[in-house]
Design a protein around this motif. Sequence first.
Motif, PDB file in Angstrom:
ATOM      1  N   VAL A  23       0.739  -1.113  -0.026  1.00 59.42           N
ATOM      2  CA  VAL A  23      -0.068   0.048  -0.023  1.00 59.42           C
ATOM      3  C   VAL A  23       0.988   1.366   0.115  1.00 59.42           C
ATOM      4  N   ILE A  24       0.489   2.073  -1.043  1.00 55.66           N
ATOM      5  CA  ILE A  24       1.479   3.219  -1.065  1.00 55.66           C
ATOM      6  C   ILE A  24       0.740   4.646  -1.039  1.00 55.66           C
ATOM      7  N   ASN A  25       1.236   5.601  -0.229  1.00 57.78           N
ATOM      8  CA  ASN A  25       0.494   6.722   0.038  1.00 57.78           C
ATOM      9  C   ASN A  25       0.988   7.643  -0.957  1.00 57.78           C
ATOM     10  N   GLY A  26       0.380   7.745  -2.207  1.00 56.56           N
ATOM     11  CA  GLY A  26       0.656   8.451  -3.445  1.00 56.56           C
ATOM     12  C   GLY A  26      -0.312   8.181  -4.529  1.00 56.56           C
ATOM     13  N   CYS A  27      -0.104   8.895  -5.506  1.00 58.71           N
ATOM     14  CA  CYS A  27      -0.582   8.707  -6.860  1.00 58.71           C
ATOM     15  C   CYS A  27       0.265   8.211  -7.750  1.00 58.71           C
ATOM     16  N   LEU A  28       0.002   6.859  -8.284  1.00 63.68           N
ATOM     17  CA  LEU A  28       0.935   6.270  -9.358  1.00 63.68           C
ATOM     18  C   LEU A  28       0.139   6.103 -10.852  1.00 63.68           C
ATOM     19  N   THR A  29       1.056   6.540 -11.796  1.00 61.14           N
ATOM     20  CA  THR A  29       0.851   6.277 -12.968  1.00 61.14           C
ATOM     21  C   THR A  29       0.589   4.795 -13.511  1.00 61.14           C
ATOM     22  N   ASP A  30      -0.276   4.458 -14.643  1.00 61.32           N
ATOM     23  CA  ASP A  30      -0.283   2.878 -14.971  1.00 61.32           C
ATOM     24  C   ASP A  30       1.099   2.363 -15.085  1.00 61.32           C
ATOM     25  N   ALA A  31       1.926   3.177 -15.499  1.00 59.48           N
ATOM     26  CA  ALA A  31       3.424   2.428 -15.879  1.00 59.48           C
ATOM     27  C   ALA A  31       4.143   2.196 -14.384  1.00 59.48           C
ATOM     28  N   ALA A  32       3.805   3.400 -13.248  1.00 64.06           N
ATOM     29  CA  ALA A  32       4.523   3.227 -12.085  1.00 64.06           C
ATOM     30  C   ALA A  32       3.936   2.127 -11.424  1.00 64.06           C
ATOM     31  N   THR A  76       5.510 -21.410  -7.293  1.00 65.25           N
ATOM     32  CA  THR A  76       4.861 -21.637  -8.480  1.00 65.25           C
ATOM     33  C   THR A  76       3.428 -20.950  -8.464  1.00 65.25           C
ATOM     34  N   THR A  77       3.070 -20.522  -7.350  1.00 67.46           N
ATOM     35  CA  THR A  77       1.707 -19.718  -7.329  1.00 67.46           C
ATOM     36  C   THR A  77       1.710 -18.376  -6.409  1.00 67.46           C
ATOM     37  N   ASP A  78       2.545 -17.643  -6.729  1.00 70.85           N
ATOM     38  CA  ASP A  78       2.791 -16.296  -6.062  1.00 70.85           C
ATOM     39  C   ASP A  78       1.696 -15.437  -6.610  1.00 70.85           C
ATOM     40  N   ALA A  79       1.321 -14.323  -5.704  1.00 72.48           N
ATOM     41  CA  ALA A  79       0.459 -13.193  -6.132  1.00 72.48           C
ATOM     42  C   ALA A  79       1.175 -11.960  -5.754  1.00 72.48           C
ATOM     43  N   VAL A  80       0.793 -11.006  -6.233  1.00 72.76           N
ATOM     44  CA  VAL A  80       1.159  -9.633  -5.906  1.00 72.76           C
ATOM     45  C   VAL A  80      -0.106  -8.593  -6.087  1.00 72.76           C
ATOM     46  N   LEU A  81      -0.250  -7.690  -5.073  1.00 77.32           N
ATOM     47  CA  LEU A  81      -1.372  -6.684  -5.140  1.00 77.32           C
ATOM     48  C   LEU A  81      -0.889  -5.311  -4.641  1.00 77.32           C
ATOM     49  N   ILE A  82      -0.552  -4.304  -5.651  1.00 71.46           N
ATOM     50  CA  ILE A  82      -0.261  -2.951  -5.417  1.00 71.46           C
ATOM     51  C   ILE A  82      -1.316  -2.102  -5.343  1.00 71.46           C
ATOM     52  N   ALA A  83      -1.520  -1.414  -4.183  1.00 72.84           N
ATOM     53  CA  ALA A  83      -2.500  -0.360  -3.990  1.00 72.84           C
ATOM     54  C   ALA A  83      -1.901   1.002  -3.792  1.00 72.84           C
ATOM     55  N   ALA A  84      -2.765   1.949  -4.142  1.00 70.37           N
ATOM     56  CA  ALA A  84      -2.405   3.293  -3.947  1.00 70.37           C
ATOM     57  C   ALA A  84      -3.377   4.274  -3.581  1.00 70.37           C
ATOM     58  N   THR A  85      -3.187   5.156  -2.548  1.00 75.78           N
ATOM     59  CA  THR A  85      -4.223   5.829  -2.108  1.00 75.78           C
ATOM     60  C   THR A  85      -4.741   7.063  -3.013  1.00 75.78           C
ATOM     61  N   TYR A 136       3.632   9.862  -9.000  1.00 80.66           N
ATOM     62  CA  TYR A 136       4.970   8.953  -9.422  1.00 80.66           C
ATOM     63  C   TYR A 136       4.897   8.612 -10.562  1.00 80.66           C
ATOM     64  N   ASN A 137       5.799   8.694 -11.484  1.00 77.48           N
ATOM     65  CA  ASN A 137       5.703   8.425 -12.889  1.00 77.48           C
ATOM     66  C   ASN A 137       6.688   6.873 -12.986  1.00 77.48           C
ATOM     67  N   TYR A 138       7.334   6.625 -11.886  1.00 81.18           N
ATOM     68  CA  TYR A 138       8.310   5.642 -11.949  1.00 81.18           C
ATOM     69  C   TYR A 138       8.111   4.871 -10.437  1.00 81.18           C
ATOM     70  N   ALA A 139       8.708   3.501 -10.404  1.00 82.43           N
ATOM     71  CA  ALA A 139       8.744   2.921  -9.147  1.00 82.43           C
ATOM     72  C   ALA A 139       9.860   2.066  -9.131  1.00 82.43           C
ATOM     73  N   GLY A 140      10.788   2.094 -10.138  1.00 78.74           N
ATOM     74  CA  GLY A 140      12.043   1.304 -10.111  1.00 78.74           C
ATOM     75  C   GLY A 140      13.107   1.440  -8.844  1.00 78.74           C
ATOM     76  N   THR A 141      14.071   0.559  -8.976  1.00 76.40           N
ATOM     77  CA  THR A 141      15.005   0.751  -7.912  1.00 76.40           C
ATOM     78  C   THR A 141      15.809   1.770  -7.489  1.00 76.40           C
ATOM     79  N   ALA A 142      15.813   3.008  -8.717  1.00 82.83           N
ATOM     80  CA  ALA A 142      16.553   4.259  -8.600  1.00 82.83           C
ATOM     81  C   ALA A 142      15.601   5.221  -8.048  1.00 82.83           C
ATOM     82  N   THR A 143      14.418   4.938  -7.747  1.00 86.30           N
ATOM     83  CA  THR A 143      13.729   5.891  -7.170  1.00 86.30           C
ATOM     84  C   THR A 143      13.311   5.735  -5.930  1.00 86.30           C
ATOM     85  N   ALA A 144      12.911   7.103  -5.221  1.00 81.08           N
ATOM     86  CA  ALA A 144      12.612   6.718  -3.714  1.00 81.08           C
ATOM     87  C   ALA A 144      11.547   5.838  -3.515  1.00 81.08           C
ATOM     88  N   LEU A 145      10.387   5.796  -4.453  1.00 83.51           N
ATOM     89  CA  LEU A 145       9.293   5.058  -4.219  1.00 83.51           C
ATOM     90  C   LEU A 145       9.666   3.590  -4.292  1.00 83.51           C
TER      91      LEU A 145
END
Length: 256
Positions: free
Chosen positions: A167-176, A208-217, A223-232
């Motif tokens: 869960v992220i307190n922020g606004c993320l673009t689709d790409a992010a 073999t059966t992992d899942a991930v859920l990203i949620a933004a407030t 934020y336009n990016y969420a790669g390891t070079a960014t604060a997010l």
Amino acid sequence: MTNKDAWIGSMEVPISSIRMDLISSHQGTYLRICSENPLRTLNSSPWGGGFGMHKVMMNRQVDKLYNEADPLREMDEFIQREGLNPQETAGMLTAAKVKDVGYSSLTWEMGEDGDISEFGQKLAMKPGKEPLHVCSWVTVGLGNRARAGAELPAASLYPGTINTIVVINGCLTDAAMVNAVITATEAKAAALQALGILVEGQSATGTTTDAVLIAATCRGQTYNYAGTATALGYLIGRTVYEAIMHSGHLYEQTPY
């Protein structure tokens, strides 16, 4: 909470309007993360899958032999019996013990100028904007560990074994949002490597059966990016890594 729920515990979350509860009802045990306002989600599980808006995120514990003929219908009925709205709920299944959930949260410390950097560029925090918070919950079960790219026998889709909710307190673009999935997955692989989880002598990258859920407030900075070079991306990577390390150690103590 419905009157048939048995409260096990709750967790303080630094993001306002977000609450986590561990629930046990006559139907089973599950992790429930609720938001007063709809969250923008990207979910790899079928229940509330893909992009959506949800107020509840559920990680439900099921038996290792769970094999419903129509899992979507069964999950929909489970959510309704728990007094929740299926349209507002994004869900996951896991054979791992949800009471052994790993949790980690971080807040980005602003510089003296109050800016966050993204790929070397400053993102000015406007007055009144909320700080960047990231919270991650992960349940770990390693009975069907795997290494991406290796040859494996066919496996059932259900249930998920390493389930990650961020869960992220922020606004993320689709790409992010998609970028956040990549970063969380890389952190999972790194944590499994640190735990020494192997598949035929090589480091496991997941199960073999992992899942991930990203949620933004959808509050605060965009934020336009969420790669390891960014604060997010840094916060996502660190919190997912620490949550997996915690839950993974509990699994190693009492494997199931």
